[in-house]
Write a protein that holds these residues in place. Structure first.
Motif, short mmCIF file in Angstrom:
data_model
loop_
_atom_site.label_atom_id
_atom_site.label_comp_id
_atom_site.label_asym_id
_atom_site.label_seq_id
_atom_site.Cartn_x
_atom_site.Cartn_y
_atom_site.Cartn_z
N ALA A 133 0.83 -1.21 0.00
CA ALA A 133 0.00 0.00 0.00
C ALA A 133 0.86 1.26 0.00
O ALA A 133 0.59 2.21 -0.75
CB ALA A 133 -0.94 -0.01 1.21
N PHE A 134 1.91 1.27 0.81
CA PHE A 134 2.82 2.42 0.80
C PHE A 134 3.55 2.52 -0.53
O PHE A 134 3.91 3.62 -0.98
CB PHE A 134 3.82 2.32 1.95
N GLY A 135 3.77 1.36 -1.17
CA GLY A 135 4.37 1.37 -2.50
C GLY A 135 3.50 2.10 -3.51
O GLY A 135 4.01 2.81 -4.38
N VAL A 136 2.18 1.94 -3.40
CA VAL A 136 1.27 2.65 -4.30
C VAL A 136 1.35 4.16 -4.04
O VAL A 136 1.39 4.97 -4.98
CB VAL A 136 -0.18 2.15 -4.12
N LEU A 137 1.39 4.55 -2.76
CA LEU A 137 1.54 5.97 -2.42
C LEU A 137 2.84 6.52 -2.99
O LEU A 137 2.86 7.62 -3.56
CB LEU A 137 1.52 6.14 -0.90
N PHE A 138 3.91 5.75 -2.89
CA PHE A 138 5.19 6.20 -3.44
C PHE A 138 5.11 6.29 -4.96
O PHE A 138 5.73 7.17 -5.57
CB PHE A 138 6.30 5.24 -3.02
#
Length: 419
Positions: A133-138
Motif C-alpha cells: 500500500a505504501f508502495g502505491v503511495l510512493f
C-alpha cells in the motif's frame, strides 16, 4: 491449533514477505544473480519443509494423479536426452518450470489444517499489505517527480515510459510490471485480513494504472467475472454448468483478444498496446502449434522453446526452426526479446500429454479453492487463480516468485478460511 500446524502458515507467510523484500532489493543491487539465487534457495527450503506437513497416509487418488502427472512431465526430458539433446539444458529447463508446479503439488498434499492462519502469520500478512500500500503511495509521488521513477528502477538502461500521458512508474519494486503484480496482491490480502476491501481494490487499481499494466488492468475485470460465474453456477447440474462456463470462457477469450486488437490499432509503441509485443506473443503461440503438430507426444523438450534456460544457453534451433522468424523477423532471443507467453511455451516443450498434466494440476488447485465455505474467501481464491492464468498468457509468470508463490499461498489459506 497444534504447534506444528500453527507453524506452517507462519513459514509460508514469511517466505512471500521475504520474496517481496528481495524484489525491492533489486533497486539498489539491480538484477543480481545473488538475490535471485537466495530467493530460489529460500523456495527450496520451503519445498523441503513442506514434506514435514504432508500426512503419512494421503488420499490415494490425489497422490496417484499428482505422481502420474509429474512422471508424464519427465517423459520428454528422458526422450530428448536419449535422442541427443543437451541434458543440462533439458534438466535445467524442467527445474525452471518446477519453481511453480512443485510447490503447488506439495501444497495440495499438505494437511488442510496447516493452512489455518495463525496470529504470527496474520501479522506478517499485515506487514505485506502495508508494504504494498505504501508502495502505491510512493508510485503516486513518482508520477509527479519523474526523477524518482528513474532512481528506483532496477534496470541499468532506464527511460521514462509514457502511455496516453501517464508516466509508467515502478514505485520501489524496481520494475513497472512488478509494481502492478504487487498491487494486485492487495485485494486477496485485504479479504483475508478483513481490511476495507473497497479501499484496497481502489488502491490496487491506482497501482495498476500507474504501472499501466495491460495484463492486470484488463485481467482483473475478466478474473472477477469468471470468479463470480463459478460461484453463481455452483449449484447447477454438471452439463448446464459446463455449458455456461464454456460459453463464458469463450466470450472472455474473445473479449480479451478483440480488446487487444482494438487497443493495438490505436497507435504506436507509446500507446495502449505495443504492436511488436503483441506480434511476438501471437507468433510464439502459432509457432508452438507447429511444434506440437510435428511432435505431439514429446514436444521439443524443456528449455528448447525459449524461456529462461533457452535464452541463457542460446537455444534457438526449435524456436526458430518451426518458423518464428518467418512471423517476426526482428525477434532475437539472444538479445532483448523474450518469448513472453508461458502456456504456449510449456505446450511446445512438453507436448500434448505434458500440457494435459499441467491442466490436471491446475484443475486440482481450482478444486481446492472451491472448497472454501466463506463465499468472499472463495471469490478471492478464484480471483488469484484466474489472474495467474491471464498473467501467464502474456508473461513468464513462474519467474516472479514474489507474485506466483504469493498467489498460491493466499489461495490455499483462503480455501481453508471459513470465518
Amino acid at each position: 491449533m497444534k504447534p506444528e500446524t500453527n507453524s506452517f502458515s507462519f513459514l509460508v507467510s514469511a517466505y512471500i514477505l521475504a520474496a517481496m523484500i528481495l524484489q525491492i532489493m533489486r533497486v539498489p543491487f539491480g538484477d543480481s544473480v545473488y538475490l535471485s539465487g537466495l530467493n530460489q534457495l529460500l523456495l527450496l527450503g520451503l519445498v523441503l519443509v513442506s514434506f514435514r506437513y504432508i500426512p503419512a497416509v494421503r488420499e490415494n487418488a490425489l497422490l496417484a494423479i499428482l505422481a502420474l502427472s509429474h512422471l508424464i512431465l519427465l517423459w520428454p526430458l528422458f526422450y530428448h536426452a536419449l535422442a541427443g539433446k543437451r541434458v543440462e539444458v533439458l534438466a535445467l529447463g524442467h527445474l525452471d518450470n518446477l519453481k511453480f508446479v512443485l510447490p503447488l503439488t506439495l501444497f495440495l498434499l499438505v494437511k488442510r489444517d496447516c493452512w489455518s492462519l495463525c496470529e504470527r502469520a496474520r501479522r506478517i500478512m499485515s506487514v505485506l499489505w502495508f508494504l504494498i500500500a505504501f508502495g502505491v503511495l510512493f508510485g503516486v509521488i513518482q508520477e509527479f517527480l519523474p526523477d524518482l521513477a528513474v532512481a528506483f528502477s532496477s534496470s541499468d538502461e532506464v527511460r521514462l515510459q509514457y502511455r496516453h500521458g501517464i508516466l509508467r512508474v515502478p514505485s520501489y519494486f524496481g520494475e513497472i510490471n512488478a509494481f502492478a503484480r504487487a498491487s494486485f496482491l492487495l485485494i486477496p490480502l485485504a479479504i483475508l485480513l478483513k481490511k476495507n476491501v473497497l479501499f484496497s481494490v481502489l488502491v490496487a487499481l491506482i497501482g495498476m494504472s500507474l504501472a499501466f499494466s495491460r495484463q492486470f488492468i484488463l485481467g482483473i475485470f475478466l478474473s472477477a467475472m469468471l470468479s463470480w460465474l463459478l460461484i453463481v453456477t455452483r449449484r447447477l447440474h454438471l452439463i448446464p454448468k459446463l455449458s455456461l462456463f464454456s460459453l463464458s470462457s469463450v466470450a472472455v477469450f474473445l473479449i480479451y483478444s478483440l480488446g487487444s486488437f482494438v487497443l493495438m490499432a490505436v497507435g504506436d509503441d507509446d500507446k495502449i498496446l505495443t504492436i511488436s509485443e503483441r506480434y511476438i506473443r501471437t507468433a510464439v503461440a502459432e509457432t508452438s502449434f507447429s511444434a506440437i503438430e510435428d511432435r505431439p507426444l514429446t514436444g521439443v523438450g524443456p528449455g528448447y522453446f525459449g524461456g529462461n534456460i533457452g535464452k541463457k544457453f542460446g537455444i534457438t534451433e526449435d524456436l526458430y526452426g518451426y518458423g518464428l522468424l518467418e512471423k517476426v523477423p526482428y525477434f532475437d532471443l539472444l538479445g532483448v526479446h523474450y518469448t513472453d507467453t508461458l502456456w504456449p511455451q510449456l505446450l511446445a516443450e512438453y507436448g500434448v500429454l505434458g500440457g494435459l498434466s499441467f491442466l490436471v494440476v491446475l484443475f486440482l488447485w481450482l478444486r481446492r479453492i472451491s472448497t472454501a465455505e466463506n463465499l468472499l474467501f472463495r471469490f478471492a481464491g478464484y480471483l488469484c487463480f484466474f489472474q495467474l492464468i491471464f498473467a501467464a498468457s502474456v508473461s513468464p509468470v513462474f519467474n516472479f516468485l514474489y507474485f506466483s508463490v504469493a498467489i498460491l499461498v493466499l489461495s490455499f489459506i483462503l480455501s481453508e478460511g471459513s470465518d
